[in-house]
Design an enzyme around this catalytic site. Structure first.
Site, PDB file in Angstrom:
ATOM      1  N   ASP A  63       0.760  -1.351  -0.143  1.00  0.00           N
ATOM      2  CA  ASP A  63       0.015  -0.057   0.007  1.00  0.00           C
ATOM      3  C   ASP A  63       0.879   1.089  -0.124  1.00  0.00           C
ATOM      4  O   ASP A  63       1.633   1.522   0.783  1.00  0.00           O
ATOM      5  CB  ASP A  63      -0.677  -0.039   1.346  1.00  0.00           C
ATOM      6  CG  ASP A  63      -2.009   1.240   1.221  1.00  0.00           C
ATOM      7  OD1 ASP A  63      -1.722   2.003   0.395  1.00  0.00           O
ATOM      8  OD2 ASP A  63      -2.988   0.856   1.806  1.00  0.00           O
ATOM      9  N   SER A 139      -2.757  13.709 -14.182  1.00  0.00           N
ATOM     10  CA  SER A 139      -3.849  13.520 -15.146  1.00  0.00           C
ATOM     11  C   SER A 139      -4.224  14.832 -15.743  1.00  0.00           C
ATOM     12  O   SER A 139      -3.665  15.866 -15.388  1.00  0.00           O
ATOM     13  CB  SER A 139      -5.069  13.058 -14.044  1.00  0.00           C
ATOM     14  OG  SER A 139      -6.236  12.970 -15.053  1.00  0.00           O
ATOM     15  N   TYR A 152     -10.231  14.163  -6.926  1.00  0.00           N
ATOM     16  CA  TYR A 152      -9.378  13.652  -7.791  1.00  0.00           C
ATOM     17  C   TYR A 152      -8.581  14.706  -8.569  1.00  0.00           C
ATOM     18  O   TYR A 152      -7.461  14.719  -8.619  1.00  0.00           O
ATOM     19  CB  TYR A 152     -10.170  12.739  -8.787  1.00  0.00           C
ATOM     20  CG  TYR A 152      -9.182  12.072  -9.822  1.00  0.00           C
ATOM     21  CD1 TYR A 152      -8.610  10.929  -9.504  1.00  0.00           C
ATOM     22  CD2 TYR A 152      -9.139  12.762 -11.149  1.00  0.00           C
ATOM     23  CE1 TYR A 152      -7.623  10.327 -10.408  1.00  0.00           C
ATOM     24  CE2 TYR A 152      -8.290  11.904 -12.017  1.00  0.00           C
ATOM     25  CZ  TYR A 152      -7.737  10.779 -11.614  1.00  0.00           C
ATOM     26  OH  TYR A 152      -6.847   9.990 -12.792  1.00  0.00           O
ATOM     27  N   LYS A 156      -4.300  15.333  -8.220  1.00  0.00           N
ATOM     28  CA  LYS A 156      -3.559  15.353  -9.690  1.00  0.00           C
ATOM     29  C   LYS A 156      -3.047  16.500  -9.748  1.00  0.00           C
ATOM     30  O   LYS A 156      -1.804  16.682 -10.337  1.00  0.00           O
ATOM     31  CB  LYS A 156      -4.255  14.828 -10.855  1.00  0.00           C
ATOM     32  CG  LYS A 156      -4.924  13.233 -10.662  1.00  0.00           C
ATOM     33  CD  LYS A 156      -3.755  12.452 -10.469  1.00  0.00           C
ATOM     34  CE  LYS A 156      -4.018  10.910 -10.513  1.00  0.00           C
ATOM     35  NZ  LYS A 156      -2.841  10.206 -10.392  1.00  0.00           N
TER      36      LYS A 156
END
Length: 253
Positions: A63, A139, A152, A156
């Site tokens: 992890d 991203s 998210y 990013k």
């Protein structure tokens, strides 16, 4: 630059799996260190990589939010073979913006990258050779906060800025840093999307494109170009204009 020894996080699916298979096929690859949280998927990727080429594949259930475990894994890998490429690729989608999902997003997408990059930088700084690359998967969503995925997008955006800053910061140590900003690519993340996904790409050609541009030392590897342009434009527009546009975009359901 010949990339012989590669360490890659988030290798059990999506872009990470495609990257692992790409590097496993390269005749110059000698050691490929991969990790993931799902043992079944990671073992399947390991077997596929072993069939694809002659490189030795080292798989680790890990992890990336566990700072101590990641540091130990990277140090152990470096003892096995001098690392040429450390690829901080692991990432998750937030899906529903619940408190638990939000914290998990930042834990994996931001701290997971930092946990991977920091020990790699410390190792690289001690070496005088020039075959030292760090790659970070961000991203296209990191160009501008998207209302459909605020956590998210923010995570990013953070690692995009981190990678771009490190590229210059680490130049004195001959450490190459590349930041990758893909659009929609087939993965377990996009499989769950219900929103439109323009310029959708398959994982294998995406991995090839990324690997080629890393070899060319392209600092910011953002694609496809129409999405890059649109998101960049959104990032520089006045809020009154971008708000007008984003309010009319479809949300995930």
């Amino acid at each position: 630059m010949i990339i012989k020894n590669i360490l890659l996080t988030g290798a059990s699916s999506g872009i990470g799996e495609a990257l692992a298979l790409h590097y496993a096929k390269q005749p110059e690859t000698e050691n490929l260190f991969i990790c993931g949280r799902n043992e079944k998927r990671l073992n399947a990727v390991k077997k596929a990589c072993e069939k694809a080429g002659s490189a030795k594949i080292h798989a680790k259930i890990l992890d990336v939010s566990d700072r101590t475990a990641v540091e130990q894994w990277i140090n152990d890998a470096e003892k096995t073979a001098y690392l040429n490429l450390v690829f901080a690729n692991a990432g998750v989608a937030t899906l529903e913006e619940t408190p638990e999902n939000i914290f998990n997003t930042f834990s994996i997408n931001v701290m997971g990258v930092i946990n991977t990059v920091t020990p790699a930088v410390e190792i690289y700084k001690k070496r005088s050779d020039k075959d030292k690359i760090i790659a970070i998967t961000a991203s296209i969503a990191g160009y501008h906060g998207l209302p459909a995925c605020p956590s998210y997008s923010a995570s990013k955006a953070c690692v995009k800025a981190y990678g771009e800053s490190l590229r210059i910061n680490l130049l004195p140590y001959n450490i190459q840093v590349n930041t990758i900003c893909p659009g929609f690519v087939r993965s377990r993340i996009t499989d769950k999307n219900t929103c439109p996904m323009p310029f959708f790409m398959e994982a294998a050609p995406t991995a090839t494109l990324i690997a080629e541009r890393i070899k060319q030392n392209v600092g910011l590897i953002a694609f496809p170009w129409p999405m890059r342009f649109v998101t960049w434009l959104g990032s520089i527009l006045p809020n009154c204009v971008s708000d007008f546009i984003y309010k009319r975009l479809p949300y995930k359901v």
